[in-house]
Design an enzyme around this catalytic site. Structure first.
Site, PDB file in Angstrom:
ATOM      1  N   ARG A 185      -4.980   0.559  -7.127  1.00  0.00           N
ATOM      2  CA  ARG A 185      -3.767   1.162  -6.545  1.00  0.00           C
ATOM      3  C   ARG A 185      -3.216   2.281  -7.421  1.00  0.00           C
ATOM      4  NH1 ARG A 185      -2.045  -2.210  -2.325  1.00  0.00           N
ATOM      5  NH2 ARG A 185      -2.370  -4.440  -2.615  1.00  0.00           N
TER       6      ARG A 185
ATOM      7  N   GLY B 177       0.780  -1.244   0.000  1.00  0.00           N
ATOM      8  CA  GLY B 177       0.000   0.000   0.000  1.00  0.00           C
ATOM      9  C   GLY B 177       0.803   1.279   0.000  1.00  0.00           C
TER      10      GLY B 177
ATOM     11  N   ASP C 134      -5.544   2.701  10.832  1.00  0.00           N
ATOM     12  CA  ASP C 134      -6.940   2.553  11.259  1.00  0.00           C
ATOM     13  C   ASP C 134      -6.938   2.369  12.776  1.00  0.00           C
ATOM     14  OD1 ASP C 134      -9.665   2.147  11.275  1.00  0.00           O
ATOM     15  OD2 ASP C 134      -9.563   0.092  10.561  1.00  0.00           O
TER      16      ASP C 134
ATOM     17  N   GLU D 150       3.752   4.151   6.180  1.00  0.00           N
ATOM     18  CA  GLU D 150       2.512   3.388   6.018  1.00  0.00           C
ATOM     19  C   GLU D 150       1.538   4.130   5.106  1.00  0.00           C
ATOM     20  OE1 GLU D 150       0.806   0.900   6.043  1.00  0.00           O
ATOM     21  OE2 GLU D 150       0.578  -0.140   7.945  1.00  0.00           O
TER      22      GLU D 150
ATOM     23  N   VAL E 131     -11.106   3.448   1.918  1.00  0.00           N
ATOM     24  CA  VAL E 131     -10.599   4.243   0.798  1.00  0.00           C
ATOM     25  C   VAL E 131      -9.655   3.446  -0.104  1.00  0.00           C
ATOM     26  CG1 VAL E 131     -10.905   6.491   1.879  1.00  0.00           C
ATOM     27  CG2 VAL E 131      -8.784   5.202   2.294  1.00  0.00           C
TER      28      VAL E 131
HETATM   29  P1  5GP Z   1      -4.686  -0.977  11.446  1.00  0.00           P
HETATM   30  O1  5GP Z   1      -3.711  -2.018  11.928  1.00  0.00           O
HETATM   31  O2  5GP Z   1      -4.194   0.428  11.706  1.00  0.00           O
HETATM   32  O3  5GP Z   1      -6.058  -1.197  12.004  1.00  0.00           O
HETATM   33  O4  5GP Z   1      -4.858  -1.204   9.880  1.00  0.00           O
HETATM   34  C1  5GP Z   1      -3.954  -0.687   8.961  1.00  0.00           C
HETATM   35  C2  5GP Z   1      -3.952  -1.505   7.697  1.00  0.00           C
HETATM   36  O5  5GP Z   1      -5.275  -1.900   7.310  1.00  0.00           O
HETATM   37  C3  5GP Z   1      -3.398  -0.694   6.538  1.00  0.00           C
HETATM   38  O6  5GP Z   1      -2.002  -0.860   6.384  1.00  0.00           O
HETATM   39  C4  5GP Z   1      -4.172  -1.232   5.345  1.00  0.00           C
HETATM   40  O7  5GP Z   1      -3.489  -2.357   4.838  1.00  0.00           O
HETATM   41  C5  5GP Z   1      -5.488  -1.686   5.929  1.00  0.00           C
HETATM   42  N1  5GP Z   1      -6.540  -0.656   5.772  1.00  0.00           N
HETATM   43  C6  5GP Z   1      -7.183  -0.008   6.754  1.00  0.00           C
HETATM   44  N2  5GP Z   1      -8.090   0.845   6.271  1.00  0.00           N
HETATM   45  C7  5GP Z   1      -8.025   0.750   4.930  1.00  0.00           C
HETATM   46  C8  5GP Z   1      -8.718   1.426   3.843  1.00  0.00           C
HETATM   47  O8  5GP Z   1      -9.597   2.287   4.019  1.00  0.00           O
HETATM   48  N3  5GP Z   1      -8.356   1.062   2.584  1.00  0.00           N
HETATM   49  C9  5GP Z   1      -7.413   0.125   2.321  1.00  0.00           C
HETATM   50  N4  5GP Z   1      -7.145  -0.156   1.046  1.00  0.00           N
HETATM   51  N5  5GP Z   1      -6.728  -0.511   3.315  1.00  0.00           N
HETATM   52  C10 5GP Z   1      -7.031  -0.196   4.605  1.00  0.00           C
END
Ligand code: 5GP
Length: 167
Positions: free
Chosen positions: A156, A35, A94, A90, A144
């Site tokens: 992408r 990503g 989230d 990153e 997103v």
């Molecule tokens: P976290 O560990 O912070 O909950 O999640 C982060 C990871 O979840 C990001 O590196 C990504 O891979 C995925 N992710 C979270 N939200 C989104 C989003 O809105 N779109 C996409 N494509 N990936 C997301």
């Protein structure tokens, strides 16, 4: 949600900030595959002076669009980071659990310092206790795509960030 020119402008600002903070040092940017590929490629060109580039590939266990915080390293760093100033790059934070894990993982490899940088941070969803050093944009709670971010590996290559409303 975020236009190409808004992204370009913000990435330029982040590059200048990192340039100032890293004066006299050669940082190692560690992009998190896949990503952050587009973001890190643009960001490194907005940093004046030498930078090193490395990548980590990770997969989180659990559901496709929700992080569990348990991260599996699929591809490790190519080079040692001991004594180096590391900036983890990153795409989106989230819950913050992935970045938290990666921060601790990197800190265990004796770097001079570890900083964190994310293009996007979803508002109001962080459960992990982690200060992020560089944040591009705070966004509302929508899934997103674009500028490196995918929905099942697609989109992408969009030059902008859009809310994904498909299936
Ligand atoms: P976290 O560990 O912070 O909950 O999640 C982060 C990871 O979840 C990001 O590196 C990504 O891979 C995925 N992710 C979270 N939200 C989104 C989003 O809105 N779109 C996409 N494509 N990936 C997301």
């Amino acid at each position: 949600m975020i236009t190409e020119s808004e992204i370009q402008e913000r990435v330029r600002q982040l590059g200048q900030q990192i340039t100032n903070d890293m004066a006299g040092e050669i940082p190692v940017l560690v992009g998190i595959l896949k990503g952050s590929v587009v973001f890190v490629a643009d960001l490194m060109r907005e940093i004046a002076g030498p930078v090193d580039l490395d990548f980590l590939a990770v997969s989180s266990y659990g559901q496709e669009t929700k992080s569990t915080g348990v991260v599996k390293i699929l591809k490790d760093l190519d080079n040692e980071v001991s004594g180096r100033h590391v900036i983890i790059v990153e795409d989106i934070v989230d819950s913050g659990l992935t970045l938290r894990y990666l921060n601790d993982y990197m800190a265990g490899r004796q770097p001079a310092s570890v900083r964190t940088c994310t293009l996007l941070r979803r508002q109001g969803t962080q459960t992990a206790d982690l200060e992020i050093d560089y944040v591009g944009f705070d966004i509302p709670p929508a899934f997103v795509i674009g500028y490196g971010l995918d929905a099942r590996q697609r989109y992408r290559n969009l030059r902008y960030i859009a809310e994904y409303t498909g299936q």
